[in-house]
Design a protein around this motif. Sequence first.
Motif, PDB file in Angstrom:
ATOM      1  N   UNK A  50      42.749  69.592 179.406  1.00  0.00           N
ATOM      2  CA  UNK A  50      43.178  68.188 179.390  1.00  0.00           C
ATOM      3  C   UNK A  50      43.091  67.577 180.780  1.00  0.00           C
ATOM      4  N   UNK A  51      43.536  68.322 181.773  1.00  0.00           N
ATOM      5  CA  UNK A  51      43.483  67.815 183.151  1.00  0.00           C
ATOM      6  C   UNK A  51      42.031  67.633 183.610  1.00  0.00           C
ATOM      7  N   UNK A  52      41.154  68.544 183.185  1.00  0.00           N
ATOM      8  CA  UNK A  52      39.737  68.387 183.543  1.00  0.00           C
ATOM      9  C   UNK A  52      39.168  67.115 182.931  1.00  0.00           C
ATOM     10  N   UNK A  53      39.537  66.824 181.701  1.00  0.00           N
ATOM     11  CA  UNK A  53      39.084  65.592 181.067  1.00  0.00           C
ATOM     12  C   UNK A  53      39.549  64.361 181.853  1.00  0.00           C
ATOM     13  N   UNK A  54      40.788  64.402 182.315  1.00  0.00           N
ATOM     14  CA  UNK A  54      41.333  63.276 183.081  1.00  0.00           C
ATOM     15  C   UNK A  54      40.617  63.111 184.417  1.00  0.00           C
ATOM     16  N   UNK A  55      40.289  64.232 185.056  1.00  0.00           N
ATOM     17  CA  UNK A  55      39.581  64.168 186.340  1.00  0.00           C
ATOM     18  C   UNK A  55      38.177  63.622 186.134  1.00  0.00           C
ATOM     19  N   UNK A  57      37.142  61.679 183.853  1.00  0.00           N
ATOM     20  CA  UNK A  57      37.238  60.257 183.507  1.00  0.00           C
ATOM     21  C   UNK A  57      37.682  59.397 184.677  1.00  0.00           C
ATOM     22  N   UNK A  58      38.046  60.039 185.795  1.00  0.00           N
ATOM     23  CA  UNK A  58      38.487  59.279 186.950  1.00  0.00           C
ATOM     24  C   UNK A  58      39.938  58.841 186.872  1.00  0.00           C
ATOM     25  N   UNK A  59      40.679  59.396 185.928  1.00  0.00           N
ATOM     26  CA  UNK A  59      42.081  59.017 185.749  1.00  0.00           C
ATOM     27  C   UNK A  59      42.986  59.834 186.660  1.00  0.00           C
ATOM     28  N   UNK A  60      42.566  61.045 186.998  1.00  0.00           N
ATOM     29  CA  UNK A  60      43.379  61.935 187.832  1.00  0.00           C
ATOM     30  C   UNK A  60      42.496  62.565 188.904  1.00  0.00           C
ATOM     31  N   UNK A  61      43.147  63.109 189.918  1.00  0.00           N
ATOM     32  CA  UNK A  61      42.467  63.788 191.008  1.00  0.00           C
ATOM     33  C   UNK A  61      43.111  65.147 191.213  1.00  0.00           C
ATOM     34  N   UNK A  62      42.289  66.140 191.524  1.00  0.00           N
ATOM     35  CA  UNK A  62      42.802  67.468 191.823  1.00  0.00           C
ATOM     36  C   UNK A  62      42.868  67.661 193.324  1.00  0.00           C
ATOM     37  N   UNK A  63      44.017  68.060 193.830  1.00  0.00           N
ATOM     38  CA  UNK A  63      44.233  68.259 195.261  1.00  0.00           C
ATOM     39  C   UNK A  63      44.450  69.726 195.602  1.00  0.00           C
TER      40      UNK A  63
END
Length: 439
Positions: A50-55, A57-63
């Motif tokens: 789910x988090x990969x999908x958000x990243x 899509x540009x909705x989330x960033x992984x730090x």
Amino acid sequence: MAIRGATAVEIAESVRDLITAGELAPADPLPPVRALAADLGVNRNTVAAAYRQLVVAGVAETHGRGGTVVAGTPQLAREGAGFGGGLTDLASGNPDPLLLPDVLAAAGRGGYRPQLYGAPAVDPGLLEWATAHFAEDLPDRPFRVLVTNGAADATERLLTAHLTRGDAVAVEDPCFLASIGTLRLNGYRTAPVAVDHAGMRPQALRAALESGARAVVCTPRAHNPTGASLTAGRAAELRAVLAAHPGVLVVEDDHFSAVSAVPYHRVTPTGTATWGLVRSVSKFLGPDLRLALVAADRETARRLETRLSAGTMWVSLLLQHTVRELLRDPDVRALHDRARRAYAARSALLVGELAAHGIGVPAAHRPDGLNVWVDLAQRARPVVEALARRGWAVRPGDLFAAGPADRQALRITTATLTGALARRFAADLAAVLDRPHAV
């Protein structure tokens, strides 16, 4: 946090709903994967997906170890930003207005008639001119010509025609501000390639490609911000590196073409499948003419054409008509000859004045374009602030960093520089560098 769902799609949609409702804001952290999986009673891999999908899509960033956070709209530096307080502008990156032609006069020539939906997307006269000029640099190579809304638009369209979010793009480091913005806004990863006086360093490009870069954006001459131009030898070295990666998209941004003081040396190997050569008119006809000519391989041209056809997102045919009239005008060509000599003389003037104060630009480097790059042995931002107190606006090198290891440097725009200004500026910079306590 009221994130819900039993599948990756449901969890991702739940996060997006929370963002839309204002319950999650930019920079807010999302729960750790393990913790959210335990709360929802699902496998950790489901939350990770789910988090990969958000990243993507540009909705989330992984730090990294900092976890995953809600993405915000990037704050991007740009050229031409206003500099108040009566400062002498050596920062904006603009061409000299006195070396630009009369655009309105050209628009009124040539019998322009209003165009309707369904007209050819490229002005036939402009297409003829551009095809002939590109052919001089692309012998024995099939290509087609399209028109975009400037170089940044061309680069973005070329990348999106072949890449997806998360793909890595090799770019010069330091880098043109618009290229940095294009990569960030479209979610591409940056693979920085160090440059010297002759352009991209071959070993650095090789490392970027071996690390997985799927595209390269290269400035063959008048690199902004450093003023570097590829030599024939360096271009050959880069072609040899790229020849081992024929599937990589190569974009050459030849933005200073008509007024460059050095010849064009092609970096794209003959075996490269997808490529584009971009020539904007902004630096020599005017920044407000948002137009670039693009030569590309047939498949890339076909992909671009689907978005640039008449009736969808074509470039104004009135602008194309105006550019055609300007490019055909012998008086404009004479103006370009003047501009070529003037810009080269002005950058050389500053380099000479700096050298008189012991402030070095590498001896092998003869900057081309509108800017001179000066590496520093101390932090650049305080130097910029000290120069502002003396009445000068320049830009710190870290604005142009494509990677984490930015160089401490100044970018100085020389487009309108005079001898008197060059002498005063060099003396003030020398005083600032000689007295760190004054910084």
